[in-house]
Design an enzyme around this catalytic site. Structure first.
Site, PDB file in Angstrom:
ATOM      1  N   HIS A   1       0.760  -1.272   0.094  1.00 14.14           N
ATOM      2  CA  HIS A   1       0.024  -0.063   0.173  1.00 14.14           C
ATOM      3  C   HIS A   1       0.756   1.069   0.016  1.00 14.14           C
ATOM      4  O   HIS A   1       0.607   2.121  -0.704  1.00 14.14           O
ATOM      5  CB  HIS A   1      -0.993  -0.103   1.298  1.00 14.14           C
ATOM      6  N   GLU A   2       1.860   1.594   1.057  1.00 18.56           N
ATOM      7  CA  GLU A   2       2.716   2.536   0.967  1.00 18.56           C
ATOM      8  C   GLU A   2       3.698   2.697  -0.219  1.00 18.56           C
ATOM      9  O   GLU A   2       3.905   3.754  -0.572  1.00 18.56           O
ATOM     10  CB  GLU A   2       3.462   2.356   2.505  1.00 18.56           C
TER      11      GLU A   2
ATOM     12  N   HIS B   1       1.870   4.555  -2.776  1.00 19.49           N
ATOM     13  CA  HIS B   1       1.915   5.964  -2.403  1.00 19.49           C
ATOM     14  C   HIS B   1       3.438   6.507  -2.874  1.00 19.49           C
ATOM     15  O   HIS B   1       3.442   7.542  -3.592  1.00 19.49           O
ATOM     16  CB  HIS B   1       1.663   6.294  -1.010  1.00 19.49           C
TER      17      HIS B   1
ATOM     18  N   GLU C   1      -4.440   7.697  -3.226  1.00 22.94           N
ATOM     19  CA  GLU C   1      -5.176   6.619  -2.766  1.00 22.94           C
ATOM     20  C   GLU C   1      -5.344   5.370  -3.861  1.00 22.94           C
ATOM     21  O   GLU C   1      -5.033   4.160  -3.682  1.00 22.94           O
ATOM     22  CB  GLU C   1      -6.463   6.650  -1.953  1.00 22.94           C
TER      23      GLU C   1
HETATM   24 ZN    ZN Z   1      -3.310   5.037   1.430  1.00 23.85          ZN
END
Ligand code: ZN
Length: 503
Positions: A267-268, A271, A297
């Site tokens: 997830h990170e 980003h 996101e």
């Molecule tokens: Zn996020």
């Protein structure tokens, strides 16, 4: 010529403010990762000083003069040029910041810092009544904030606009309605499906150091540049960009839950890839910044779910996971492991929710915070309303407030209108992925061979490089030909999970 000089000064000022901001970001990163606990009070003073200096600069009357000089000048004639985009976005943030009366800003900061502490205690005790007066205060202040900023349709729009410029609650309500109609029956069908994954494999004893090794190996393979970034551990995972060439991501490992650390990293990484893909030449100006939280996101969800939970991804990485974790995965086959990481179960907790039920958690919050702001719902009725919606959309009822309406810290932190950006991220991600697959051909085949570069390059060119050139909806139109639309997400989830659960 005068316009050029005004633009140069405007950009110099924007870059200085951004530098100050990046100092605060670095201190915040340190606070969440390595700072000894006893350093908190001094860190608070450092942050307050920087915040004050930053605010002084970004609301300086000179900025308004410079913007006025530039608006309507030849430099801003082409609305998609870097100069016009920077002027447009700096005007937007200047207006938002200067429309708020100083007393309101200070009152919000004071109440939010107290409310956060009260939220922690209320959650520990699982008693909403303790947090209720603070929620009332925050909603009242947020309503005043919305009035000060201005809106056309409803106060919620003014708050939403801070995180997702140009998004409107009426359009969002339509989008959520589609998700509710399509996903509630899908979750029910999965709940009653005869076929279930064996998730025990995800809860074996995964040594933390191996988890870190494997996570870093995968992050690198996906394109995260460790020469320009690092990965550390924290309680609540986040990413922080300090500047060009310095993007920090964090995760939280738990010995008996593979998903926590691993998918937290993916997830990170998503980003981080967005941040590392921004144009460094524009750093410190809107052209070098992400366009919205929803877009940000979308990048994290793409790598975490669409790519990271695909069969092709695990065709490549499962043998590598086996080499890293040895006997833990020996008796497990690829198909079983892939099914396990895609386990769907209606639960009470948003943070740990799977990709099918996740948006229903957001729907609950979206409806409640809108009603709170419109005055249709009173704070005292939040627990009952929460539990009822949870039962209705997810089929589960919290046993207490800690499991229910006190589980997230957003409202206590003054973040009202933030939740929908999570779902917008999922919606955008599915649209981007569908388009990428059309343009790039068989992505699964590339992933199965460990080739993630072409997909990342596509994201770089189509999304990352543009910074804030387009507002989110415009960018999606530009890339996919369609406006934000929940259908590709619905279709993707239905196809994937009907096949997995054989329903
Ligand atoms: Zn996020």
């Amino acid at each position: 010529m005068r316009a050029q000089a005004a633009y140069d000064e405007l950009i110099r000022r924007a870059r200085e403010s951004s530098l100050l901001d990046s100092c605060a970001t670095l201190l915040a990163w340190d606070e969440e990762t390595y700072m000894p606990r006893a350093g908190a009070a001094h860190r608070g003073e450092q942050q307050a000083l920087l915040a004050g200096l930053h605010h002084e600069r970004v609301t300086h009357p000179r900025i308004s003069e410079l913007l006025a000089e530039l608006e309507g000048s030849a430099l801003t004639q082409d609305p998609l040029s870097a100069t016009a985009v920077n002027v447009r976005e700096l005007r937007r943030s200047y207006n938002r910041l200067t429309r708020l009366p100083r007393r309101l800003v200070e009152e919000l900061a004071r109440i939010v810092s107290l409310a956060q502490q009260e939220w922690v205690v209320a959650r520990e005790k699982a008693t909403f009544s303790r947090f209720r007066p603070w929620l009332e205060k925050i909603i009242a202040l947020k309503r005043r904030q919305a009035e000060a900023i201005g809106y056309e349709d409803c106060p919620y729009d003014a708050l939403l606009d801070e995180y997702e410029p140009d998004a409107r609650s009426r359009a969002l309500a339509g989008l959520f309605e589609v998700l509710r109609r399509e996903l509630v029956p899908l979750v029910a069908a999965i709940t009653y499906a005869g076929r279930k994954p064996d998730v025990a494999v995800l809860h074996r004893d995964y040594p933390l150091e191996r988890q870190r090794q494997f996570g870093e190996q995968v992050a690198s393979a996906l394109g995260f540049d460790f020469q320009s970034g690092r990965l550390d551990t924290t309680t609540h995972p986040f990413f922080a960009t300090i500047g060009p060439g310095d993007c920090r991501i964090t995760t939280r490992y738990s010995a008996h839950c593979f998903n926590d650390g691993f998918f937290g990293i993916l997830h990170e990484v998503g980003h981080g890839l967005y941040e590392q893909g921004l144009d460094a030449a524009h750093h410190g100006t809107p052209m070098g910044e992400a366009a919205s939280l929803g877009l940000h996101e979308s990048q994290s969800r793409l790598w975490e779910n669409t790519v990271g939970r695909s069969y092709a991804f695990w065709q490549h990485f499962f043998p590598r996971a086996r080499r890293t974790f040895g006997p833990i995965l020996e008796d497990f086959a690829l198909d079983e492991f892939h099914f396990a990481v895609n386990h769907v179960e209606a639960s009470l907790n948003r943070v740990q929710a799977d990709e099918v039920t996740y948006n229903l958690h957001i729907l609950v919050r979206f409806e409640l915070e809108r009603a709170l702001l419109d005055g249709e719902l009173k704070a005292v009725d939040v627990p009952d309303a929460w539990n009822e919606k949870s039962r209705y959309y997810l089929g589960v009822t919290p046993e207490n407030d800690a499991e229910g309406c006190l589980q997230d810290g957003h409202w206590g932190a003054g973040l009202v209108g933030y939740f929908p950006t999570y779902t917008l991220g999922n919606v955008y991600a599915a649209q981007f992925y569908a388009r990428a697959a059309e343009e790039l051909g068989d992505l699964d085949e590339a992933f199965a061979r460990g080739q993630f570069g072409p997909f990342l390059d596509w994201l770089r060119v189509k999304i990352h490089r543009h910074g804030s050139r387009y507002r989110a909806a415009e960018l999606i139109k530009h890339v996919t030909g369609a406006l934000p639309d929940p259908q590709p997400l619905v279709k993707m989830l239905q196809t994937k999970y009907k096949r997995l659960y054989r329903i």
